[in-house]
Design a protein around this motif. Sequence first.
Motif, short mmCIF file in Angstrom:
data_model
loop_
_atom_site.label_atom_id
_atom_site.label_comp_id
_atom_site.label_asym_id
_atom_site.label_seq_id
_atom_site.Cartn_x
_atom_site.Cartn_y
_atom_site.Cartn_z
N ALA A 117 36.06 -13.34 22.91
CA ALA A 117 35.39 -14.45 23.57
C ALA A 117 33.90 -14.18 23.77
CB ALA A 117 36.07 -14.73 24.91
N LEU A 118 33.55 -12.93 24.11
CA LEU A 118 32.14 -12.61 24.33
C LEU A 118 31.34 -12.75 23.05
CD1 LEU A 118 29.95 -11.62 26.26
CD2 LEU A 118 30.57 -9.27 25.63
N GLU A 119 31.90 -12.31 21.93
CA GLU A 119 31.21 -12.43 20.64
C GLU A 119 30.99 -13.89 20.28
OE1 GLU A 119 29.53 -10.98 17.01
OE2 GLU A 119 30.12 -9.92 18.83
N VAL A 120 31.99 -14.74 20.54
CA VAL A 120 31.86 -16.17 20.24
C VAL A 120 30.79 -16.80 21.13
CG1 VAL A 120 33.06 -18.38 20.23
CG2 VAL A 120 34.24 -16.33 19.43
N GLU A 121 30.79 -16.47 22.40
CA GLU A 121 29.82 -17.07 23.32
C GLU A 121 28.39 -16.68 22.96
OE1 GLU A 121 29.64 -17.46 28.10
OE2 GLU A 121 29.08 -15.51 27.27
N THR A 122 28.14 -15.40 22.71
CA THR A 122 26.79 -14.99 22.35
C THR A 122 26.34 -15.61 21.04
OG1 THR A 122 27.71 -12.98 21.35
CG2 THR A 122 26.92 -12.82 23.62
N SER A 123 27.24 -15.79 20.10
CA SER A 123 26.87 -16.42 18.83
C SER A 123 26.48 -17.88 19.03
CB SER A 123 28.02 -16.31 17.83
OG SER A 123 28.33 -14.96 17.55
N ILE A 124 27.24 -18.60 19.87
CA ILE A 124 26.91 -20.00 20.13
C ILE A 124 25.55 -20.11 20.81
CG2 ILE A 124 27.56 -22.03 21.47
CD1 ILE A 124 30.45 -21.27 21.09
N ILE A 125 25.34 -19.29 21.82
CA ILE A 125 24.06 -19.35 22.54
C ILE A 125 22.90 -19.00 21.62
CG2 ILE A 125 22.75 -18.33 24.44
CD1 ILE A 125 25.43 -17.86 25.86
N ALA A 126 23.08 -17.97 20.78
CA ALA A 126 22.00 -17.56 19.89
C ALA A 126 21.69 -18.64 18.86
CB ALA A 126 22.39 -16.25 19.19
N VAL A 127 22.72 -19.24 18.28
CA VAL A 127 22.50 -20.26 17.24
C VAL A 127 21.84 -21.50 17.82
CG1 VAL A 127 23.70 -21.85 15.70
CG2 VAL A 127 24.29 -19.44 15.68
N THR A 128 22.36 -22.00 18.94
CA THR A 128 21.78 -23.21 19.53
C THR A 128 20.36 -22.96 20.04
OG1 THR A 128 22.90 -22.63 21.61
CG2 THR A 128 23.99 -24.21 20.16
#
Length: 491
Positions: free
Chosen positions: A94-105
């Motif tokens: 879950a942490l990897e998914v969250e950081t990826s979303i925040i970074a991309v957006t």
Amino acid sequence: MSEKSPLPRRPVPHAGMIPLVPAAKQNYAARSVLRKLVQGEAPPTAPMSIVDRLAGSPYANPTIQVGGVDASARKTIDFALHLAETMFRYGAGALEVETSIIAVTAALGLRNIEVDITNQSVIINYAKKDATPITLLRVVRSWTNNYAGLSLVHELVTDIVSGGVGRDESYRRLETILRSPRPFPRWMVTMAEAGFAAIVVAVIGGTGFGTLVALLSSLLVGLLARTLGKWRVPDFFTTAASSFLVTAIALICAMLDVPLTPASVVTGGILLLLPSGRLVSAVQDAINGFPVTAAGRFLSAFLTFGAIVSGIAVGLVFGSLFRSGRLDVTQPFSGGLPLWAALPLVILASVAIGIAEQTKIKLLLPTGLIGLLGYCVLLLATAAGLGDRFAPAVAAVVVGMAARFVALRMGAPQLVIAVPASIFLLVGLSIFRAMFVMTITPAASVEGAVGLFNALIIILAVAAGVVLGDNLARPLTRGHGNNEKRHNRRR
């Protein structure tokens, strides 16, 4: 011309008089000093910016792409949700998914977003000031093992954060990743799983014939699981049928007086059914602040335990009809391989799990070497008298640190290397034995409960050790992330 009025002259203090300071300036200076003493650097109730969640991750300080962002905010959020769904399906935490979303957006210009992740869904809310908010939801309904695809997604996110890829090109690359075939065919994955089970039996002290039977039983379990999967049978019943098959093979060997320990057959066939990796992921999500996701994974893992015990119980009932005698899987193994023979097998076992998880080919050897490193640290910590609980935690810290160093160097997330390399640190067999005693032998239920508690403590220690090693290595791997970004710009 009129004469100018002379300016009033300031009184000159006589000698010995104390100069007066204006009261306003004195009060301001006192208030300023007092404010610095009692006030912190930031208001204690100020909300943390969501971009601050990227601190310490490989995507810190993203390059913001500007130009027509708000007009296409919906497309950017759609892409971020599609990316998150892919990462969840491929096994990311879950942490990897969250950081990826925040970074991309953030890199694509959307900074006023909020992300909510549960066990099966991802919600993104974009609420810019004085604008109509946008809230989108994506549900993840299927999972698959594809660490190679997860590594490619990690590279894609790194390229977006570095400013080298726009949204349209990112869409095309993500679709290419989804259409790309896995590195290894299904038959090779089945052989790798069977080989891992046989290696584990050999390392812990099983006989040569027991290792062969474990290999064959694992092959049969893989064939049965694949057949039931084609028939859309739920995972609970698939796991129960697989454990029933392994129990039946052990009973047949006991009836025919085959010279092997029945526990070796049970170990070889059941070990890969145990959700030890899922439990580790659940503990990691709980530590990283995702309790809902952790609770869902815990429930799924305990349902798998129930399916395993149910299959064994049904197998024992059928065995009693044929007067096969009682199966004792709690019997310990005697002896074991010498160290010089066990170490190469540990490397092969870690590589086999990497193949089963569909890791990139270039990551197999580093995974095996880090698995060997963790196993050696485990042996040294045990010999030093650290105990059965603390020794796996120490080895897990080393595995977590080494996995982060190697993974960032090779353009992959830490999870891809850490999970296969830490398999030998887990205690899936101990959990199975404890639950077997609690379910099949009610008179020894207290002993089974104590064994289950000890096994869960070890799994918690291993999971916490992997997370701690990842966090300890973050300050030391900031340069690796920068090198990765420069490499991506040159490509």
